[in-house]
Structures are given as C-alpha cells and as structure tokens.
Design a protein around this motif. Structure first.
Motif, PDB file in Angstrom:
ATOM      1  N   UNK A 259     -57.837  35.343  73.341  1.00  0.00           N
ATOM      2  CA  UNK A 259     -57.741  34.681  72.033  1.00  0.00           C
ATOM      3  C   UNK A 259     -58.298  33.258  72.101  1.00  0.00           C
TER       4      UNK A 259
ATOM      5  N   UNK B 254     -61.422  31.696  69.925  1.00  0.00           N
ATOM      6  CA  UNK B 254     -61.254  30.586  68.987  1.00  0.00           C
ATOM      7  C   UNK B 254     -61.954  29.315  69.451  1.00  0.00           C
TER       8      UNK B 254
ATOM      9  N   UNK C 240     -60.904  27.473  71.985  1.00  0.00           N
ATOM     10  CA  UNK C 240     -59.979  26.556  72.651  1.00  0.00           C
ATOM     11  C   UNK C 240     -60.298  26.425  74.133  1.00  0.00           C
ATOM     12  N   UNK C 241     -60.960  27.417  74.694  1.00  0.00           N
ATOM     13  CA  UNK C 241     -61.466  27.329  76.061  1.00  0.00           C
ATOM     14  C   UNK C 241     -62.982  27.182  75.984  1.00  0.00           C
TER      15      UNK C 241
END
Lengths: 499, 499
Positions: free
Chosen positions: A119, A123, A125-126
């Motif tokens: 996830x 998105x 975020x990583x």
C-alpha cells in the motif's frame, strides 16, 4: 549453461536475448537505488543477484534500499549487509549478520506490518522501486512471470518498478504453475471490495503481468530454497499445543465456533509450527488456513485430512518436506493457493474471514501487552512480520511463548514489556507450556492474576504477584510501579538473570 | 405527559400500550445483567433510564455490565457509577466520576477499539445483551427504531438483545429521520464484502429493524443532548492546524494525493476539532470526512464548502451549533450520513477508502509510540476510542498534541511512553505547536532526532537529545537506557515536574 535447459521456460522468443550472467545484470544497479526483491520467509528469494550485488559492491558500495516480501534465505541478507549493499532494509529480516548491522545502526531497518508495504508503494509513501528482482518458474508468452514458492510483494514490485530482472530458477518445478492467485487492489479512489469471501477462493490470474519491454535481464539459476530452520516440537511446545487445542475445542463446545473453526493463521517459527502439529492429535477435521506462510505442519495436516485447504503467501519447508511437496504437487493443487502478501494479510479479508491468529511472543506482560521483536526492549530480533495484521483485525489473537528462556534466567512474563508490538487491546489469549489465559472481556486488573497464575513460570509467580500487589497500591486502570516496571530487564542486562 | 405529544411518533398502535414511566421500565433490569445503551460521545444517549436505574439501585445495587457506543452525556456515567449501577463498563467513557471509580478499581473498564465491540457481541466473545436501551426519534409502523443524533452500537444491541427499551425523545427533531444508514455485516461464514466504496454512499436502511414483540417498554423524554465540551481553538491548536494543513498541501504538491485529499477522520476533542477548523483557512475545497464523530468544525466546513460531505456515527455539537444544525437539517440531509460505529470505523472500509486519521495523543516518545489513554502510564483518561481503528488501517495516521502540559511541568514528548496504545508501526506523522515530524519510511534511530527537533518543547530538547545520545551507546534498533526510560514520569509523580 546449455540454452536447451532454460529455453522451454521462456515462452517468448524476443526475451531470450535478455538472458545474461548475474554479474551483467548487477551492472544495472546504481548506488542509492531502491530495489524490490522476491522472497518471503526464505522461500522464493532471488539466488544469484544478491551475490552478484555483493561482488559489484566491492568496487562501488551500493547502499541500496532493499524491500522484500519478508526474510531471504541463502544468507543473502547477511552477505549483502556485510558488503555494504544495504543501506536500508524493510519490511522484515531474520539474518544474524544483518541483525548485527541493524543493531549497531549501520543498516536502517524499517519494521513494518507485512500488509502495509504494498500500500505504501502504491501511494508513494515509500520511494519508487527502481529495479525489481523476481524469482520465476517460467515467463509466459505474454511476458507474465510465474513466481516460485512465494508471491510476497513481487506483484507490487513488478507493477511499480522501472525495470525488472527475472531470476529463472530451473530447480523450481514447473508444476508450481497454477498454484498462485495474483490479485492486487486498485489505486484509490477506484478501489473496489476485494471479492474474496472464502479462504480457498481464486480471484486473480496465475502469473504476474508485465510489459515484456520492462524485463531488462533474465538470469538463470538452479538452486533450491534454503530449508526451513524450524525445530521439531519438544515437551514445552507440545504442552502449548495441547492448551491451544483444548481452548479451541472449548470454543466449539460453547457454540462460539463451528466444528471447522475459523480460518487459521500461524506465524513463522518453531512454536507456531508445533501448535499446528498439535492439531494432528485433535478431533478437528476439514479445517482451513488463511495464513502468510505454510510450514511443514501445514503440509502434514493437509496429508492427514485435518486441513482441507490452505492459503498463504509462501511455502517454507524442511528439506525432507520440500521433497515430499514437490514430488506430489498435483495432490495439493486444488488445496493450496499462494497470494500476494497484501491479500494474505489484508485487514479487509482478515476481518471478513475472522482469522484465528497464532503468533509467537518474545515476552508479554501481566496486562497482556506483547513484545514480538525487541530483545531486552532495544535489540531487533526479526521484525513484527504479519503478526499485527492478524492480531488486530482477526477474530482471535493468540500469542504463544515458552514461559522462560536462557535456562530460566529470563521470564517471558514480565511486569511491563520493554517494547510493545501488540497492545492489550489486540491480545485475546496468552499461552505458555504452563497454561492458557483467556483475556477476552477482562479489565487489566483482572488480567494480571490470571496471566501470572496460568502462564508465568512457577519460579517467577511470587515476584510477579508481589509487583502487582504493590502496583495496586498506586491505583489506576493499569497499575504500575514505574521505577520498577523495567527493572527485570535491567537486572538481566547487569546480572545475567531476572531472578 | 399528554399522549398527543408522543402518539404521532409511535406509528404502530399496539406499541402505545408499552409507554410507561422510566421507573417502571427500570424494574425490567436485574442485578448482574448486561445492558447495551445508545449514546456516542454525548450524543444520542438515553436520558431517563440511567437516572431511573440510579433510583432502582438504591434498594438493590444492580452491578450491571454496561456497553455503549462511546461516552454518555448528562453525567449519566458518573451518577450510575456512584450509585453502584455499574460493575463493568465498555468500550469508552469520558466522565470524571466514573474515571475515579475505574482508577480505584471499583468499576472494571474494558478499553476497546470502537469497531470491535459489535463483532465481539456477534461472535459471543462478550456476554449476551439482556436489555438494549435505545434513544429514538420515532418508531415506525413496522416497529423499526429511528435513532437520534448517534447510531453507535445501537443496531447491534437491538439485534442481540432479549428485550428493547425505547426512549422516545421529543426534543430530537423528526427531521433527523432519513439521516441514518443502518447496515450490519452478516455473521460468518455468510459474511460478504461491505459494498461501501465512497464516503457518502448509503448501503442500508434508515431505521433499526426489530420485531415489535421485543420492545418491552417505551419511555418518553424531552431533553436535548449534553452540549459538546470542546474548547475553542487557541494559539497552540491554531499552530498545530497550520502544520497539518501545510503537510497536506505538500502531499498534494508531491502528487501523493489529489486536491480533494482522502477522506478525513478527526477524533473527539479540542485539538482535532481545532485542526479541522484550520482547514477553513486552507485552499482545499470539496473535501470529505469519514469519521466517527462530527463536531462543530465539521458543520462549519460543510457550510463554508470546504467539506462536500461527512459520514460519521454521531454528531456532537455545542449548544449554539446544535441549534444551527437542527434548524437547517434539510440543508445537510444529502451531505451527512450517520452509520453504525462498526461501519464508520471498520478496518475494511478504513483501508479501502484510505482514511487520513487525525487523533490526539496524551504523550508520544522519541521513537513514535503513542499513549492516548493513560495519564502517568497508569490512570485511565477516557479510552482508546476509534483512534486505533483509523491509525492502523488508514492511509495516514497523524497524532497531535501540545508539546507540554501543566504549565510546562509535563513534556508530551518523552524518552519512552509509559503506556502504548499505538506502536511506531502505526504512527506516520506527529505534530505539536512547534512543528511536524513525518516519520514515514524512517527507522527508529532516524525518527528520534526529528521528533525532538520538530515536536518537543524547546525547554526539553536538550534533555531528550542527551537521553537519546546515551541510549545510542547501548545500541539496538530502538536504543534505550531502560533504568531511565520512565524516570521522567516518576520525577513528575514525585517532584511535580519532569524537568
């Protein structure tokens, strides 16, 4: 290697030109890149690239961010850590040499719930994946990649990577094809319900789709997964298993579950494996597993009929059991499904199916908080893995541990855990070889005497009662004597024993 | 009371005979019973029965297990606690008198994730409900119950209860009818995906179905909900709001979210309310909320157009805002949905929609663990509420707090929290009035200096750096000096200050 050996597994002519030695493929990697590698609990990991990257790092330290499914086999994590291939590592590991580098701060380790990584990649975020390295049984005519003994995060890595390196492993039987079920949730806001409603249901394709133009290299290998390091059951783990089986029988007798229970999850490791082995001595039949990893016990239970079917993200077996499995894959074909770990551990599915989660604690406290990861509260063991995915969202969160360690110098039941991975809100049942504490519906003050009496080693019970008694004098929902709460850990650190 | 006042709200003639005084309905309750009462964050709670049970308890202490949606208004929890009506209480409370009884151990408090209670009732992990007490706007011709300003767990209580007592509140406007969306998941193994894919979607009926024969009593009341106790924004909360808004703008600029963001959740309380108020100064438009409670800020943002629609389980407003709301319900009818808390907080939906969770921390530590519930690590404040439902399963978990308390005697940023409700695995962003720490993708050793520099009060930064520096000498993934880790809390306890 004679091309006739691998050509039948590359079912698309234009990709044959991408076959190259691992050392050549390693030149695609640049310092600081983010790399996604297949592999989940020693299964389905890339065998050649880790070593080629170690060689490559001798001339130019790579300092990669390495994301995997879970732990790798073949000492790859340790070799890469020691050679400077790794600067950052997530979401899980289980290698002694990498562990040392993490605990000295030389490698940054991000310890994640195993359902979260995919996830976070989706998105943003990583960081974006530069290169995915995926072990495969075969590449199909449409370019799609058939994974080996694990799916892990491989489908997500392929989806997001700029370039894909395939490790075609000739030691992986072609008969694995068809065992996998590849489904990934769509990006928001187009996300729809995941259609899975039963543990064995298939909701996706059997290979990982990829535009063949993104396959930058194919490296051919011929070596099996590292065998499982799980120890056989002993007297203590057998006692834990008996307590768990008796508890589950009680749930059925009380009408809270049907005779086939709810789908079972069991964490990696010796104790969880032993508990599953204990089910072979039970009267249960036709059970199901919806887990992240299948160990020897799962195959044995499928063979004995205790287990009707099993879903997971990887299969990690001892050498003997591995042979038995690969020579009889046809027998398991309709009864085993391998899924992306985002689906095997997904909150939506774990809640819907009502998983019974069985996971191992390093230590737990008198109020039911669990430490799964940090030895002495500070030093990383392996990581939280999927335990939180199942404990938080499932129907029953059972944590198991032996009541002591280091010959009795360490009590696994302590006044306060020195690191919390699972809070008392998420822990339903605690089990040691001495007994089982059912914490459901109990306030912390009610939990403490039960946990001490049922689970603590008898040598430590008086001291725990004494602590709890003095804590009660200070009052509160969760009474503690804060300047003593972690003293047991300090005592072990300084004097070599919690006594 | 003149029957002409309530007769139009009881649209089924045979139920008129069930109207009785609260004291008569209270005689249905026997000592030791398990009771489910409507009410969620002071909204939609039963007004008459709690007081009637207090009276009833004078002759015979009831010692009930009381389950609600969340906190009750009207001092009901405290009055019942002091009168011995309550032996056990779950899953949340926010009453000073009940809090005292919890912290002395006179009332057992089971502090639960708000999404969990309904599931535990369904599976039998909690005792069966003997009597449900549900505040209603009206009873329809089919017997179904129209809730007032909260749905909470009311639909689950009615589904499981042997008998139902309805409190028909004439002060609740009839116009509330139609605002609710009542959907409950089916029992396993018949559970199917929850069909909700957008925050405002309606997936159920507008009233709580019940066999009218199970309605044992109807008690008529005429008193409004207790007004919200939320304080207006101040300089500190306004600064927190600015940091959050700037962060969200950065997410949009980085392409990780669209201009309408993802659905927002905001916990009950002054700071979360203030952060939402801060959005009124932002350039965001057409946002959505998928939250458990709507406070004044949500209504203001709906009016200003910053918010397009809002879904929650309750509406808790100040007296002024309550008037504005009830006189203009038609304006909000298409833009507000009230759901069972199992659905407003459900892991499946929270993950699918990708909620941005904004919740308040009592304290957090240099590694990102959050204490939401226990003052000084031991004494219950209110409870974890829904914060874990959103933090664990959502897209972004943001925790906010002022950097200090008690005039600077307490630092909200500590070496180690004395109680963990949210582990570092579940915490993405921490915010105080001093700044914001984005912890995504960072290892604990990287988090610490960032949290200290961005979030801690300047008066405490040197001491936190000093602790972290000495902890590093001991090594580990999460370095600590265990015999000092909780010393700040002990110092406050003994000397009145953490300094």
């Amino acid at each position: 290697m004679n091309p006739s050996r691998y050509t039948p597994r590359i079912r698309r002519g234009d990709l044959l030109a991408k076959v190259m030695p691992a050392a050549d493929a390693a030149r695609l990697f640049q310092p600081g890149m983010t790399v996604g590698m297949s592999g989940f609990t020693r299964a389905g990991d890339a065998k050649a690239l880790p070593r080629a990257l170690v060689e490559r790092s001798r001339t130019e330290p790579l300092g990669l961010t390495l994301i995997t499914g879970a732990s790798l086999g073949n000492d790859s994590d340790g070799l890469m850590a020691e050679a400077g291939v790794l600067a950052r590592r997530l979401p899980f590991q289980a290698d002694a040499a990498l562990r040392r580098k993490i605990n000295t701060g030389e490698v940054m380790f991000i310890d994640q719930h195993l359902s979260d990584t995919a996830e976070q990649l989706r998105s943003g975020s990583l960081p974006a994946i530069d290169i995915a390295v995926i072990e495969a049984v075969a590449i199909r005519a449409d370019g799609s990649i058939v994974p080996t003994m694990a799916v892990g995060n491989s489908a997500s890595f392929v989806q997001h990577a700029r370039a894909v390196v395939v490790e075609l492993n000739l030691a992986a039987p072609l008969a694995l094809e068809g065992l996998h079920d590849i489904y990934l949730p769509r990006a928001r806001p187009e996300r729809t319900p995941i259609p899975l409603t039963t543990p064995g249901q298939r909701i996706g394709g059997t290979a990982i789709a990829v535009d063949p133009a993104r396959i930058a290299a194919i490296v051919v290998t011929d070596s099996p997964d590292s065998p499982s390091t799980v120890l056989p059951p002993d007297e203590g783990t057998a006692a834990i298993a008996r307590h768990v089986v008796a508890f589950l029988e009680g749930e059925v007798a009380a009408g809270r579950m049907g005779p086939r229970l709810l789908p079972l999850q069991a964490g990696i490791g010796t104790i969880a494996n032993a508990v599953l082995h204990g089910l072979a001595q039970s009267s249960f039949r036709g059970l199901t597993m919806y887990s992240e990893v299948l160990q020897d016990s799962a195959i044995a239970l499928l063979d004995s009929g205790h287990l009707a079917l099993a879903s997971a993200s990887s299969i990690t077996l001892s050498a003997d059991m591995h042979d038995r499995f690969v020579h009889n894959i046809e027998r398991y074909r309709e009864r085993i499904v391998l899924r992306p770990q985002e689906i095997s551990n997904h909150p939506e599915i774990v809640r819907r199916l009502g998983i019974i989660g069985l996971n191992t604690a390093l230590e737990f406290d008198i109020y039911g908080n669990v430490n799964s990861t940090h030895v002495g509260g500070t030093h990383m063991m392996n990581g939280i893995g999927g335990s939180g995915d199942f404990a938080r969202n499932g129907e029953l969160a059972i944590f198991v541990s032996k009541s002591d360690a280091k010959g009795g110098a360490i009590s696994s039941v302590v006044p306060m855990v020195a690191h919390v991975d699972h809070t008392e809100h998420d822990v339903d049942v605690l089990v040691t070889e001495w007994g089982l504490a059912d914490l459901r519906g109990l306030a912390p003050r009610e939990r403490a005497p039960l946990i001490i009496e049922r689970c603590a080693h008898p040598d430590y019970r008086a001291a725990l009662h004494d602590y709890f008694g003095r804590a009660l004098l200070r009052g509160g929902q969760t009474p503690h004597v804060l300047d003593e709460a972690l003293a047991w850990h300090e005592r072990y650190r300084n004097a070599g024993s919690m006594r």
